[in-house]
Design a protein around this motif. Structure first.
Motif, mmCIF file in Angstrom:
data_model
loop_
_atom_site.group_PDB
_atom_site.id
_atom_site.type_symbol
_atom_site.label_atom_id
_atom_site.label_comp_id
_atom_site.label_asym_id
_atom_site.label_seq_id
_atom_site.Cartn_x
_atom_site.Cartn_y
_atom_site.Cartn_z
ATOM 1 N N LEU B 59 1.089 -1.146 -0.237
ATOM 2 C CA LEU B 59 0.167 0.021 -0.248
ATOM 3 C C LEU B 59 0.712 1.143 0.314
ATOM 4 O O LEU B 59 0.278 2.459 -1.009
ATOM 5 C CB LEU B 59 -0.594 -0.045 1.122
ATOM 6 N N LEU B 61 3.642 1.386 -1.315
ATOM 7 C CA LEU B 61 4.326 1.286 -2.669
ATOM 8 C C LEU B 61 3.199 2.493 -3.824
ATOM 9 O O LEU B 61 3.654 2.862 -4.360
ATOM 10 C CB LEU B 61 4.510 0.690 -2.992
ATOM 11 N N LYS B 62 1.884 2.116 -3.082
ATOM 12 C CA LYS B 62 0.888 2.770 -4.367
ATOM 13 C C LYS B 62 0.671 4.101 -4.328
ATOM 14 O O LYS B 62 0.652 4.266 -4.695
ATOM 15 C CB LYS B 62 -0.175 1.937 -3.905
ATOM 16 N N ASP B 64 3.131 6.220 -3.179
ATOM 17 C CA ASP B 64 4.254 6.588 -3.605
ATOM 18 C C ASP B 64 3.929 7.420 -4.711
ATOM 19 O O ASP B 64 3.604 7.908 -5.427
ATOM 20 C CB ASP B 64 5.435 6.195 -2.971
ATOM 21 N N PHE B 65 3.742 5.949 -5.209
ATOM 22 C CA PHE B 65 3.614 6.260 -6.931
ATOM 23 C C PHE B 65 2.568 7.106 -6.950
ATOM 24 O O PHE B 65 2.934 7.567 -7.951
ATOM 25 C CB PHE B 65 3.434 4.806 -7.148
ATOM 26 N N ALA B 66 1.193 6.644 -6.456
ATOM 27 C CA ALA B 66 0.229 7.685 -6.905
ATOM 28 C C ALA B 66 0.328 9.154 -6.813
ATOM 29 O O ALA B 66 0.432 10.676 -7.186
ATOM 30 C CB ALA B 66 -0.838 7.867 -6.556
ATOM 31 N N PHE B 68 3.845 10.883 -6.257
ATOM 32 C CA PHE B 68 4.835 11.069 -7.339
ATOM 33 C C PHE B 68 4.181 11.106 -8.510
ATOM 34 O O PHE B 68 4.354 12.728 -9.086
ATOM 35 C CB PHE B 68 5.340 9.446 -7.818
ATOM 36 N N THR B 69 3.641 10.855 -9.215
ATOM 37 C CA THR B 69 2.826 11.280 -10.654
ATOM 38 C C THR B 69 1.679 12.695 -10.019
ATOM 39 O O THR B 69 1.532 13.158 -11.195
ATOM 40 C CB THR B 69 1.726 9.703 -11.151
ATOM 41 N N ARG B 70 1.087 12.726 -9.423
ATOM 42 C CA ARG B 70 0.335 13.825 -9.071
ATOM 43 C C ARG B 70 0.864 14.800 -8.727
ATOM 44 O O ARG B 70 0.337 15.966 -9.570
ATOM 45 C CB ARG B 70 -0.802 13.320 -7.436
ATOM 46 N N SER B 72 4.365 15.863 -10.487
ATOM 47 C CA SER B 72 4.943 15.867 -10.940
ATOM 48 C C SER B 72 4.180 16.508 -12.255
ATOM 49 O O SER B 72 3.332 16.637 -12.702
ATOM 50 C CB SER B 72 5.604 14.219 -11.920
ATOM 51 N N TYR B 74 3.914 15.013 -14.727
ATOM 52 C CA TYR B 74 2.994 14.435 -16.109
ATOM 53 C C TYR B 74 1.347 14.576 -15.150
ATOM 54 O O TYR B 74 0.780 14.629 -16.113
ATOM 55 C CB TYR B 74 3.176 13.292 -15.792
ATOM 56 N N ASN B 75 1.430 15.252 -14.289
ATOM 57 C CA ASN B 75 0.143 15.250 -13.772
ATOM 58 C C ASN B 75 -0.594 16.627 -14.775
ATOM 59 O O ASN B 75 0.020 18.032 -14.664
ATOM 60 C CB ASN B 75 -0.102 15.747 -12.655
#
Lengths: 499, 217
Positions: B59, B61-62, B64-66, B68-70, B72, B74-75
């Motif tokens: 969880l 990891l999940k 963290d990934f979300a 990061f992308t949010r 970054s 890339y959002n």
């Protein structure tokens, strides 16, 4: 593709990349391949934003572009979007297999879609520095880890259409060494330097991870069914399978007994060596049919039947679903229909030993929910009266699995929605807690007294604390169930992959 | 006569009720007249699970990934078209958010060239500025033109000239306003809207009375 698959993709894109990427993704999902101009027209977004969103989709491999005579067309890949749910599992697998540094590298690649080797190593180095200063890891060690990842095919070259390259194996050998010195200098001084692997990108080999998860499922199934030793035997058999068979073949090429014995002797499982014959027999005679004896020469030839294994696993999963949704009596009826293939209502209530009315009720419930199908058989020349026809119940597993996949999408969508709602409605409190956390950590750095720290902690009232804890637990639980649903989803998609 | 046989059967059902599991005398369930409930009661509750260390780690990891992308680049952020007012914090907000174009994040040898951002922005700004300047000049020259026009008008009309002479010291803008007012008056004079053709019917009765005074023989 289905409505809930679309909704799930949409909500995943929203969670990670914001509303613009979401609407571009939705649009591509609905209409299939499209060119830039059309996307712009149907989404009604400003052109630069559409371009930016497409860049994001391409970067992460959620969409691909193809040059056609009508210009460049963009295709959406929903499966790849859904794999976002599986990323943590992949990272965890890399951690178990290659260690913490490898996990971080994989994370870096996943976060960026694709990346050059030097960048991956440098970023991982920075992160390691931040996390724990006492354990210094050198660049060369990271480079070795990177090579390990590549060797295990967790990472592959990301090759675009324009530059066709030779095999990746030689590539690293030639680009990593001269990267070392300059990259070091880069980190120390922040200079821009050429690490020697410009435009050589790496991406995560999702296919490989899928295989690994597949193997994991098989091993754990055997472990649960028999014991640890049998599970280990299965793992060794799968390793041997990779040596001689294409990774997605239905059945492996025959593995001779002598090789199995050799492989088992290398690992530290004394009981397994001692009772190897018995274990092999156990697996072979087991109803789950994971292993098959295909020949007797050289002490026996064995073949792994992945296709059969996954159909067995899918059956079990579906049976469990029926059990949990409709109770054990319904599950009994379901199993009965499965074993009898085609069966009449009368027979069901007799064989299942359930009172007639209840049996009928359960059967029809299952029929209504599409777990059972009904086949009408009419005698030739007879009238259409229902008394003259037979109604046979049967199970179409493919259809049931497809339906369950749909349910999984639906459940995932609902869970994510619920989680978003929970965190949105308690946003103020979560933000407050974050603020308090940053404040305390800041003050600690500046050497604040205990009293001051206690004062800050008291900014949260006890009732708020209670509420916050509750919300956080709920969010965690929802996240956990997302992971579990995805596990089921993976198993079922594997079944469809083979059938 | 043909229809006679129809009514005779024991039940009007086309299928045998016993087949469905109802004994002969048993009453059939009443027809369902309401739509099913929105949230039907669950007969079987799902089993609850406990979060293991592994799932907790997954969880994390999940999340963290979300995150990061949010956070970054890339959002993709929507274009903020118009702010209501300029705030003091805007300056600092701008410093935090990454204003660089997304072009820098991608390797354009791998991406289709048509996705590259167009570098028109500055040109557009320049054009706008030029246009604005031109407009400013236009207004000034127009005012001057108007002034000269008024001067000529002074000599033409005597009555207007007296009034204008008093106002001459005032600003140019007022000149324009005055002129507009005058123009309005002229317009009123020129059209026939000024004349009141409307008959509100007040005088109607009087006339009638006069007529009805009595017949004249």
């Amino acid at each position: 593709m289905s409505l809930f698959c679309e909704k799930l993709c949409s909500v995943l894109l929203l969670e990670h990349f914001g509303p613009i990427v979401q609407s571009v993704g939705d649009d591509l999902f609905k209409h299939g391949a499209k060119s830039l101009g059309f996307i712009r027209a149907t989404t009604g977004l400003p052109l630069p934003k559409v371009k930016e969103a497409l860049c994001v989709l391409l970067q992460y491999g959620f969409a691909i572009h193809r040059q056609t005579e009508k210009g460049i067309q963009y295709h959406f890949l929903p499966d790849k979007v859904i794999t976002i749910l599986r990323y943590p599992r992949y990272m965890f697998f890399a951690k178990k297999f290659c260690g913490d540094e490898a996990e971080m590298m994989l994370e870096e690649v996943l976060k960026r879609g694709y990346e050059t080797a030097s960048q991956i190593i440098i970023k991982t180095f920075h992160r390691l520095e931040q996390h724990r200063s006492e354990h210094q890891s050198s660049l060369s060690m990271l480079k070795d880890k990177f090579e390990l990842l590549v060797k295990n095919q967790f990472l592959t070259r990301s090759i675009c259409t324009e530059t066709m390259d030779e095999g990746p194996a030689e590539k690293i050998e030639c680009n990593v060494p001269d990267l070392n010195m300059q990259a070091m200098a880069q980190i120390m001084q922040g200079n821009t330097d050429d690490p020697g692997d410009n435009k050589i990108y790496w991406r995560v080999n999702l296919d490989r991870f899928e295989q690994d998860l597949r193997d994991q499922i098989m091993v754990s199934a055997i472990t649960k069914r028999v014991d640890e030793n049998a599970g280990e035997l299965m793992r060794q058999l799968l390793f041997l399978m990779y040596l001689r068979t294409a990774s997605w073949a239905d059945t492996s090429n025959p593995i001779p007994y002598s090789e199995i014995k050799e492989a088992v002797r290398k690992i530290n499982y004394p009981l397994l060596v001692q009772y190897l014959d018995q274990y092999l027999r156990l697996l072979e005679e087991d109803s789950s049919q994971f292993l098959k004896r295909v020949g007797d020469s050289g002490g026996g030839q064995f073949s792994i039947n992945t296709k059969e294994a996954f159909s067995q696993l899918a059956w079990t999963t579906v049976e469990n679903i029926v059990m949990e949704r409709f109770g054990s009596k319904a599950a009994r009826i379901f199993r009965l229909v499965r074993s009898r293939k085609y069966v009449e209502q009368e027979q069901i209530q007799q064989l299942a030993m359930i009172p007639a009315k209840e049996a009928k009720h359960l059967t029809y419930t299952l029929l209504q929910e599409n777990y059972l199908q009904m086949q009408e058989l009419k005698k030739a020349g007879a009238s259409a009266a229902p008394t003259k026809t037979f109604f046979l119940f049967y199970i179409d597993l493919n259809q049931v699995v497809r339906m369950e996949i749909e349910h999984c999408y639906h459940a995932l969508y609902n869970t994510i929605q619920r989680r978003e709602q929970e965190s949105a409605s308690n946003k103020r409190m979560i933000d407050k807690q974050l603020r308090i956390q940053t404040l305390t950590s800041n003050l600690k750095e500046h050497g604040a007294t205990e009293e001051q720290l206690a004062e800050i902690v008291e900014m949260m009232t006890p009732s708020e604390k209670l509420q916050l804890e509750k919300v956080q637990n709920t969010i965690k639980k929802l996240g956990g169930s997302e992971l579990q649903i995805d596990e089921t989803l993976f198993l079922l998609t594997m079944y469809l992959h083979y059938h | 006569m043909a229809g006679r046989g129809r009514g005779r059967g024991k039940a009007s059902m086309s299928i045998n009720v016993e087949q469905l599991g109802f004994s002969k005398g048993e009453a059939l369930p009443p027809p369902v007249l309401q739509p099913p409930p929105k949230y039907p009661p669950l007969d079987y509750k799902p089993i609850s699970f406990t979060l293991t260390n592994e799932t907790n780690y997954l969880l994390e990891l999940k999340r963290d990934f979300a995150e990061f992308t949010r956070e970054s680049s890339y959002n993709v952020q929507p274009i903020v078209i118009k702010k209501d007012i300029e705030r003091y914090s805007d300056k600092y907000q701008d410093m935090i958010t990454d204003k660089t174009s997304y072009e820098a994040h991608y390797d354009w040898t791998r991406m289709p060239a048509e996705l590259k951002p167009a570098i028109k922005k500055r040109k557009v700004d320049n054009i706008k500025k030029v246009v604005k300047k031109k407009k400013d000049i236009d207004i000034e020259t127009k005012l001057k033109e108007l002034e000269t026009k008024e001067d000529t008008q002074q000599s033409d009309t005597e009555e207007d000239g007296k009034e204008e002479g008093k106002n001459e010291e005032k600003e140019v803008d007022e000149h324009v306003e005055d002129e507009e007012e005058e123009a309005d008056e002229e317009m009123d004079d020129g059209t026939d809207y000024y004349n009141n053709y409307f008959d509100n019917g007040e005088g109607y009765d009087d006339e009638d009375d006069n007529l009805d005074d009595g017949p004249i023989y």
